[in-house]
Motif scaffolding. Structure first.
Motif, PDB file in Angstrom:
ATOM      1  N   LYS A   1      15.577  33.292  18.541  1.00 55.22           N
ATOM      2  CA  LYS A   1      16.670  32.669  17.790  1.00 55.22           C
ATOM      3  C   LYS A   1      17.599  31.936  18.764  1.00 55.22           C
ATOM      4  N   THR A   2      17.907  30.704  18.432  1.00 55.07           N
ATOM      5  CA  THR A   2      18.799  29.912  19.273  1.00 55.07           C
ATOM      6  C   THR A   2      19.581  28.948  18.384  1.00 55.07           C
ATOM      7  N   VAL A   3      20.112  27.879  18.964  1.00 52.67           N
ATOM      8  CA  VAL A   3      20.790  26.833  18.194  1.00 52.67           C
ATOM      9  C   VAL A   3      20.193  25.487  18.585  1.00 52.67           C
ATOM     10  N   ALA A   4      20.500  24.475  17.790  1.00 56.10           N
ATOM     11  CA  ALA A   4      19.936  23.152  18.047  1.00 56.10           C
ATOM     12  C   ALA A   4      20.938  22.068  17.662  1.00 56.10           C
ATOM     13  N   VAL A   5      20.762  20.903  18.263  1.00 55.34           N
ATOM     14  CA  VAL A   5      21.477  19.684  17.870  1.00 55.34           C
ATOM     15  C   VAL A   5      20.415  18.676  17.445  1.00 55.34           C
ATOM     16  N   SER A   6      20.853  17.520  16.969  1.00 59.64           N
ATOM     17  CA  SER A   6      19.901  16.517  16.490  1.00 59.64           C
ATOM     18  C   SER A   6      19.557  15.506  17.578  1.00 59.64           C
ATOM     19  N   ALA A   7      18.291  15.086  17.598  1.00 60.04           N
ATOM     20  CA  ALA A   7      17.844  13.984  18.453  1.00 60.04           C
ATOM     21  C   ALA A   7      17.899  12.705  17.618  1.00 60.04           C
ATOM     22  N   VAL A   8      18.716  11.759  18.055  1.00 60.95           N
ATOM     23  CA  VAL A   8      19.020  10.570  17.256  1.00 60.95           C
ATOM     24  C   VAL A   8      18.690   9.305  18.040  1.00 60.95           C
ATOM     25  N   VAL A   9      18.116   8.331  17.365  1.00 60.10           N
ATOM     26  CA  VAL A   9      17.941   7.000  17.949  1.00 60.10           C
ATOM     27  C   VAL A   9      19.143   6.150  17.558  1.00 60.10           C
ATOM     28  N   ILE A  10      19.737   5.488  18.552  1.00 60.49           N
ATOM     29  CA  ILE A  10      20.863   4.589  18.296  1.00 60.49           C
ATOM     30  C   ILE A  10      20.509   3.187  18.788  1.00 60.49           C
ATOM     31  N   ALA A  11      21.256   2.194  18.301  1.00 63.75           N
ATOM     32  CA  ALA A  11      21.028   0.803  18.704  1.00 63.75           C
ATOM     33  C   ALA A  11      22.360   0.111  18.925  1.00 63.75           C
TER      34      ALA A  11
ATOM     35  N   ILE B   1       6.928  33.313  31.443  1.00 61.23           N
ATOM     36  CA  ILE B   1       8.262  32.808  31.117  1.00 61.23           C
ATOM     37  C   ILE B   1       8.842  33.585  29.943  1.00 61.23           C
ATOM     38  N   TYR B   2      10.168  33.543  29.834  1.00 63.58           N
ATOM     39  CA  TYR B   2      10.885  34.213  28.766  1.00 63.58           C
ATOM     40  C   TYR B   2      11.973  33.274  28.267  1.00 63.58           C
ATOM     41  N   LEU B   3      12.213  33.289  26.965  1.00 65.07           N
ATOM     42  CA  LEU B   3      13.327  32.556  26.387  1.00 65.07           C
ATOM     43  C   LEU B   3      14.430  33.547  26.044  1.00 65.07           C
ATOM     44  N   VAL B   4      15.650  33.221  26.438  1.00 65.32           N
ATOM     45  CA  VAL B   4      16.801  34.077  26.160  1.00 65.32           C
ATOM     46  C   VAL B   4      17.366  33.694  24.800  1.00 65.32           C
ATOM     47  N   GLY B   5      17.345  34.614  23.863  1.00 64.46           N
ATOM     48  CA  GLY B   5      17.822  34.334  22.519  1.00 64.46           C
ATOM     49  C   GLY B   5      19.321  34.542  22.355  1.00 64.46           C
ATOM     50  N   LEU B   6      19.847  34.027  21.259  1.00 58.13           N
ATOM     51  CA  LEU B   6      21.253  34.209  20.891  1.00 58.13           C
ATOM     52  C   LEU B   6      21.318  35.120  19.675  1.00 58.13           C
ATOM     53  N   ASP B   7      22.357  35.944  19.596  1.00 56.29           N
ATOM     54  CA  ASP B   7      22.498  36.845  18.443  1.00 56.29           C
ATOM     55  C   ASP B   7      23.426  36.228  17.397  1.00 56.29           C
ATOM     56  N   ASP B   8      23.395  36.791  16.197  1.00 53.99           N
ATOM     57  CA  ASP B   8      24.141  36.230  15.056  1.00 53.99           C
ATOM     58  C   ASP B   8      25.635  36.128  15.334  1.00 53.99           C
ATOM     59  N   GLU B   9      26.208  37.148  15.950  1.00 57.27           N
ATOM     60  CA  GLU B   9      27.651  37.162  16.207  1.00 57.27           C
ATOM     61  C   GLU B   9      28.073  36.003  17.088  1.00 57.27           C
ATOM     62  N   HIS B  10      27.324  35.764  18.144  1.00 58.08           N
ATOM     63  CA  HIS B  10      27.718  34.704  19.072  1.00 58.08           C
ATOM     64  C   HIS B  10      27.353  33.313  18.545  1.00 58.08           C
ATOM     65  N   ILE B  11      26.304  33.227  17.722  1.00 58.00           N
ATOM     66  CA  ILE B  11      26.013  31.947  17.072  1.00 58.00           C
ATOM     67  C   ILE B  11      27.140  31.572  16.130  1.00 58.00           C
ATOM     68  N   ALA B  12      27.666  32.537  15.395  1.00 56.62           N
ATOM     69  CA  ALA B  12      28.790  32.286  14.483  1.00 56.62           C
ATOM     70  C   ALA B  12      30.010  31.805  15.259  1.00 56.62           C
ATOM     71  N   ALA B  13      30.293  32.428  16.412  1.00 53.65           N
ATOM     72  CA  ALA B  13      31.434  32.022  17.237  1.00 53.65           C
ATOM     73  C   ALA B  13      31.232  30.614  17.772  1.00 53.65           C
ATOM     74  N   LEU B  14      29.997  30.298  18.162  1.00 50.38           N
ATOM     75  CA  LEU B  14      29.687  28.970  18.688  1.00 50.38           C
ATOM     76  C   LEU B  14      29.876  27.901  17.618  1.00 50.38           C
ATOM     77  N   LYS B  15      29.371  28.158  16.414  1.00 49.83           N
ATOM     78  CA  LYS B  15      29.477  27.171  15.339  1.00 49.83           C
ATOM     79  C   LYS B  15      30.916  26.986  14.889  1.00 49.83           C
ATOM     80  N   GLU B  16      31.729  28.015  15.010  1.00 47.18           N
ATOM     81  CA  GLU B  16      33.136  27.893  14.625  1.00 47.18           C
ATOM     82  C   GLU B  16      33.870  26.925  15.546  1.00 47.18           C
ATOM     83  N   SER B  17      33.550  26.986  16.842  1.00 51.12           N
ATOM     84  CA  SER B  17      34.216  26.097  17.798  1.00 51.12           C
ATOM     85  C   SER B  17      33.514  24.749  17.915  1.00 51.12           C
ATOM     86  N   SER B  18      32.220  24.710  17.635  1.00 46.50           N
ATOM     87  CA  SER B  18      31.422  23.487  17.789  1.00 46.50           C
ATOM     88  C   SER B  18      30.489  23.350  16.585  1.00 46.50           C
TER      89      SER B  18
END
Length: 348
Positions: free
Chosen positions: A274-284, A237-254
């Motif tokens: 290198k990739t991006v992440a969101v948080s895993a949250v427990v809600i009630a 298996i292989y993981l497809v990474g993200l580069d700095d330029e596109h991570i910056a563009a992603l964070k600007e919009s999201s």
């Protein structure tokens, strides 16, 4: 005299045997254990809150049975039920974040795992919940980061741009993975129309990669993820990474995305990615009792080492991070626990 001495010796031996029975029991496998010692060990291992819960069963919607939500959710549910006073939690399989919020809105469940971006969509009536906001829930705690993992068995796919024209799973219907995939494609100037999109959960995506039915899959979950680990035992298996330029563009919009490095060796043979992440949250749900939510927080954060022994994600538990969510206010029971630790969180 000899008979008297024999009777006296027998009586003393019987008394000794009876005295020994009070502290020992024999288990089904024939082993002998000390009841007093076991009790002391249990108390030393688990810290228990001095708060009595409602006794009501709280259904905790997690995720697919091959994802981190379900495996980790089971560990947490069992710990809370076994080691808090009258707070009962049962983890159940679900279709992901959106499904969890919708089922909680109908009171089919009282707790849920969600991605931080999806809970924001719900609370504000955006994207997945466009025009239909859900506001009857509160944050309990953020537990760990969920990495956006783009998985492939094709070594020629080395960039998101290489996905163009490929058959790609972008997440099950009702999950947050779909919008994560769209966000990342958009950062690379692509849309859903630029790929042959398939809508599969983690397990089905792994099976399709195994069988060569798809070229790549988006998986948003804590790494290592069971479905990917299992796939790696039979395929390269292989993981497809993200580069700095596109991570910056992603964070600007999201802006809810954070840069994240998946360490080398997380999956066999896969280098640092290198990739991006969101948080895993427990809600009630808001109507879950303050005592139950307090017990949930106490059991988790006062027993980090013990929980980590059962699931690796326990090592990422951190009070400051747990209290860092700002898009959805915290439940009063969570706020009470964090206040005892000197941390203020927003409430309704």
């Amino acid at each position: 005299m000899k008979k008297f001495l024999s009777l006296l010796m027998a009586t003393l031996m019987l008394a000794t045997l009876l005295a020994g029975c009070g502290g020992n029991t024999t288990t089904d496998d024939g082993a002998t254990t000390d009841d007093t010692q076991d009790t002391q060990q249990t108390e030393a291992t688990w810290n228990v809150a001095d708060v009595t819960g409602s006794g009501t069963e709280l259904r905790f919607r997690t995720g697919g049975d091959q994802g981190t939500y379900y495996a980790y959710g089971n560990v947490l549910a069992q710990a809370i039920t076994s080691h808090s006073d009258n707070t009962r939690v049962t983890a159940v399989v679900s279709n992901g974040s959106q499904d969890n919020i919708e089922q909680m809105d109908m009171n089919v469940a009282q707790l849920g795992f969600v991605q931080s971006d999806v809970m924001s969509y719900a609370y504000n009536g955006e994207r997945l919940f466009e025009g239909n906001p859900v506001e009857n829930f509160s944050t309990v705690a953020a537990l760990y980061m969920e990495q956006v993992q783009i998985v492939t068995c094709d070594p020629e796919i080395q960039s998101v741009a290489d996905l163009k024209g490929k058959t790609v799973s972008i997440g099950a219907s009702g999950s947050g993975v779909y919008y994560n995939a769209l966000d990342i494609l958009a950062a690379y100037g692509m849309t859903e129309a630029d790929i042959n999109a398939q809508y599969q959960d983690f397990g089905n995506s792994a099976d399709s990669l195994q069988d060569g039915k798809i070229d790549a899959a988006f998986v948003v979950a804590g790494a290592p993820t069971v479905a990917i680990t299992t796939l790696a035992t039979s395929r390269d298996i292989y993981l497809v990474g993200l580069d700095d330029e596109h991570i910056a563009a992603l964070k600007e919009s999201s802006p809810y995305y954070e840069e994240y490095i998946i360490p080398e060796g997380t999956y066999e043979g896969v280098p640092e990615t290198k990739t991006v992440a969101v948080s895993a949250v427990v809600i009630a749900r808001d109507d879950v009792s303050e005592e139950d939510v307090y017990n949930i927080c106490y059991t988790i954060f006062e027993n980090i080492d013990t929980i980590t022994a059962s699931h690796a994600k326990g090592a990422e538990l951190d009070l400051e991070y747990a209290a860092s969510m700002t898009s959805v206010p915290y439940h009063p029971g969570a706020a009470r626990y964090f206040a005892e630790k000197g941390i203020e969180v927003p409430t309704k």
